[in-house]
Design an enzyme around this catalytic site. Structure first.
Site, PDB file in Angstrom:
ATOM      1  N   ASN A   9      -6.579  -2.763  -2.295  1.00 45.35           N
ATOM      2  CA  ASN A   9      -7.430  -1.739  -1.703  1.00 45.35           C
ATOM      3  C   ASN A   9      -8.414  -1.317  -2.786  1.00 45.35           C
ATOM      4  O   ASN A   9      -8.049  -0.595  -3.707  1.00 45.35           O
ATOM      5  CB  ASN A   9      -6.567  -0.547  -1.255  1.00 45.35           C
ATOM      6  CG  ASN A   9      -7.407   0.610  -0.765  1.00 45.35           C
ATOM      7  OD1 ASN A   9      -8.620   0.490  -0.603  1.00 45.35           O
ATOM      8  ND2 ASN A   9      -6.769   1.755  -0.535  1.00 45.35           N
ATOM      9  N   LYS A  11     -10.888   0.581  -2.576  1.00 46.25           N
ATOM     10  CA  LYS A  11     -11.409   1.947  -2.406  1.00 46.25           C
ATOM     11  C   LYS A  11     -12.939   1.942  -2.588  1.00 46.25           C
ATOM     12  O   LYS A  11     -13.576   0.957  -2.224  1.00 46.25           O
ATOM     13  CB  LYS A  11     -10.686   2.915  -3.347  1.00 46.25           C
ATOM     14  CG  LYS A  11      -9.158   2.779  -3.209  1.00 46.25           C
ATOM     15  CD  LYS A  11      -8.366   3.843  -3.896  1.00 46.25           C
ATOM     16  CE  LYS A  11      -6.876   3.564  -3.691  1.00 46.25           C
ATOM     17  NZ  LYS A  11      -6.013   4.614  -4.250  1.00 46.25           N
ATOM     18  N   HIS A  97      -4.814   5.895   5.294  1.00 46.34           N
ATOM     19  CA  HIS A  97      -4.576   6.057   3.856  1.00 46.34           C
ATOM     20  C   HIS A  97      -4.538   7.552   3.511  1.00 46.34           C
ATOM     21  O   HIS A  97      -5.280   8.347   4.092  1.00 46.34           O
ATOM     22  CB  HIS A  97      -5.680   5.354   3.063  1.00 46.34           C
ATOM     23  CG  HIS A  97      -5.332   5.223   1.617  1.00 46.34           C
ATOM     24  ND1 HIS A  97      -5.489   6.275   0.730  1.00 46.34           N
ATOM     25  CD2 HIS A  97      -4.785   4.207   0.917  1.00 46.34           C
ATOM     26  CE1 HIS A  97      -5.062   5.876  -0.468  1.00 46.34           C
ATOM     27  NE2 HIS A  97      -4.636   4.629  -0.384  1.00 46.34           N
ATOM     28  N   GLU A  99      -5.758   9.154   1.162  1.00 44.13           N
ATOM     29  CA  GLU A  99      -7.050   9.725   0.758  1.00 44.13           C
ATOM     30  C   GLU A  99      -7.879  10.095   1.987  1.00 44.13           C
ATOM     31  O   GLU A  99      -8.636  11.061   1.964  1.00 44.13           O
ATOM     32  CB  GLU A  99      -7.793   8.739  -0.159  1.00 44.13           C
ATOM     33  CG  GLU A  99      -7.146   8.705  -1.544  1.00 44.13           C
ATOM     34  CD  GLU A  99      -7.225   7.367  -2.253  1.00 44.13           C
ATOM     35  OE1 GLU A  99      -8.026   6.504  -1.855  1.00 44.13           O
ATOM     36  OE2 GLU A  99      -6.449   7.180  -3.216  1.00 44.13           O
ATOM     37  N   GLU A 169       3.222   4.715   0.767  1.00 39.06           N
ATOM     38  CA  GLU A 169       2.494   5.117  -0.429  1.00 39.06           C
ATOM     39  C   GLU A 169       2.753   6.598  -0.692  1.00 39.06           C
ATOM     40  O   GLU A 169       2.063   7.454  -0.121  1.00 39.06           O
ATOM     41  CB  GLU A 169       0.991   4.899  -0.234  1.00 39.06           C
ATOM     42  CG  GLU A 169       0.598   3.462   0.011  1.00 39.06           C
ATOM     43  CD  GLU A 169      -0.848   3.190  -0.398  1.00 39.06           C
ATOM     44  OE1 GLU A 169      -1.047   2.213  -1.134  1.00 39.06           O
ATOM     45  OE2 GLU A 169      -1.746   3.960  -0.038  1.00 39.06           O
ATOM     46  N   GLY A 175      -2.639   6.458  -7.987  1.00 38.85           N
ATOM     47  CA  GLY A 175      -3.640   6.683  -9.032  1.00 38.85           C
ATOM     48  C   GLY A 175      -3.158   7.590 -10.152  1.00 38.85           C
ATOM     49  O   GLY A 175      -3.953   8.035 -10.970  1.00 38.85           O
ATOM     50  N   SER A 215       0.412   3.136  -7.855  1.00 37.74           N
ATOM     51  CA  SER A 215       0.509   2.739  -9.267  1.00 37.74           C
ATOM     52  C   SER A 215       1.318   1.466  -9.484  1.00 37.74           C
ATOM     53  O   SER A 215       1.964   1.303 -10.521  1.00 37.74           O
ATOM     54  CB  SER A 215       1.069   3.888 -10.116  1.00 37.74           C
ATOM     55  OG  SER A 215       0.196   5.006 -10.051  1.00 37.74           O
TER      56      SER A 215
HETATM   57  P1  13P Z   1      -3.179   2.883  -7.131  1.00 35.75           P
HETATM   58  O1  13P Z   1      -2.564   1.491  -7.194  1.00 35.75           O
HETATM   59  O2  13P Z   1      -4.469   2.982  -7.859  1.00 35.75           O
HETATM   60  O3  13P Z   1      -2.193   3.939  -7.465  1.00 35.75           O
HETATM   61  O4  13P Z   1      -3.572   3.098  -5.578  1.00 35.75           O
HETATM   62  C1  13P Z   1      -2.644   2.819  -4.612  1.00 35.75           C
HETATM   63  C2  13P Z   1      -3.290   2.907  -3.298  1.00 35.75           C
HETATM   64  O5  13P Z   1      -3.693   3.966  -2.872  1.00 35.75           O
HETATM   65  C3  13P Z   1      -3.467   1.674  -2.526  1.00 35.75           C
HETATM   66  O6  13P Z   1      -3.883   1.944  -1.227  1.00 35.75           O
END
Ligand code: 13P
Length: 253
Positions: A9, A11, A97, A99, A169, A175, A215
């Protein structure tokens, strides 16, 4: 036997040229040798999807979007439809997601509409669920995740579930560099299978692929992916470098 998926992903990262370069590096280094064992999926920003179509043509790498609108088309400024993604060769779409839940106020109800639309248009949703740190500290993480799974899959029938992938997640692990332990992740994946068994049956619960995200990187992937209920990873930061993403793919084999 559930075939593992390693999905990136990206982002809101990479311009078109940067994306093309990373895709090209991935393609070259992967040398098309993963298709039988691991499904590799890349979800770049919308603008870079045509680059994925070019770069991954004739390879086993699949690609997808990071969101869709739940309507077919119309006056929704700034939005992208499921048909648009399908028309440019997307196989997957990330939905729900954290976010998007957090910054764009997406609710389980809205995400459910998007899952329905994605399936109707032939896209495979990667449905994201996961609790916040506060919810985990309150001891309600299983209840929250069960509720997300149940509400987001409302009106999805058993046949539809063949095309749904779930990604657990935990919000506190995204992150932050703070990964769930393999045991914590495994425990929640088992809970998600229980939710699916309640909603559908044991067969569907047993064959739905559940990815871990938060992560995951080239160092911790092997241990996480070694757990029997973790069927792959949804990777953020570590998907932005070809070498670390490929190390994770190797760990999934
Ligand atoms: P990170 O791997 O940067 O923690 O992000 C995970 C994520 O949100 C994948 O959709």
């Amino acid at each position: 036997m559930r075939k593992k998926i390693v999905a990136g992903n990206w982002k809101m990262n990479k311009t078109f040229d940067e994306a093309k370069a990373l895709m090209n590096e991935l393609k070259t280094k992967l040398n098309n040798d993963t298709s039988e064992i691991v499904e590799v999926v890349v979800c770049p920003p919308f603008l870079c999807i045509p680059a994925a179509k070019d770069e991954f043509a004739g390879t086993s790498v699949r690609y997808g979007g990071q969101n869709i609108h739940f309507k077919d088309d119309g006056a929704f400024t700034g939005e992208i439809s499921a048909s648009m993604l399908k028309a440019v060769g997307c196989e997957y779409v990330i939905l729900g997601h954290s976010e998007r839940r957090q910054y764009f106020h997406e609710t389980n109800h809205l995400i459910n509409f998007k899952v329905i639309k994605a399936l109707e248009k032939g896209l495979k949703p990667i449905l994201c669920v996961g609790e916040t740190l506060e919810q985990r500290e309150q001891g309600i993480e299983k209840k929250i995740v069960d509720e997300q799974v149940t509400l987001c899959l409302k009106d999805i029938n058993a046949a539809g579930m063949d095309n749904v992938v779930i990604a657990y997640e935990p919000v506190w692990a995204i992150g932050t560099g703070k990964t769930a332990t393999p045991q914590q992740a495994e425990e929640m994946h088992i809970e998600i299978r229980k939710s699916l068994e309640n909603l559908y049956n044991a067969t569907i619960a047993g064959r739905t692929r559940i990815l871990y995200g938060g992560s995951m990187n080239d160092k911790n992937a092997k241990e996480l992916l070694g757990m029997s209920n973790i069927d792959g990873g949804l990777i953020g930061g570590a998907a932005l470098k070809a070498d670390s993403f490929i190390t994770i793919i190797e760990a999934a084999k």
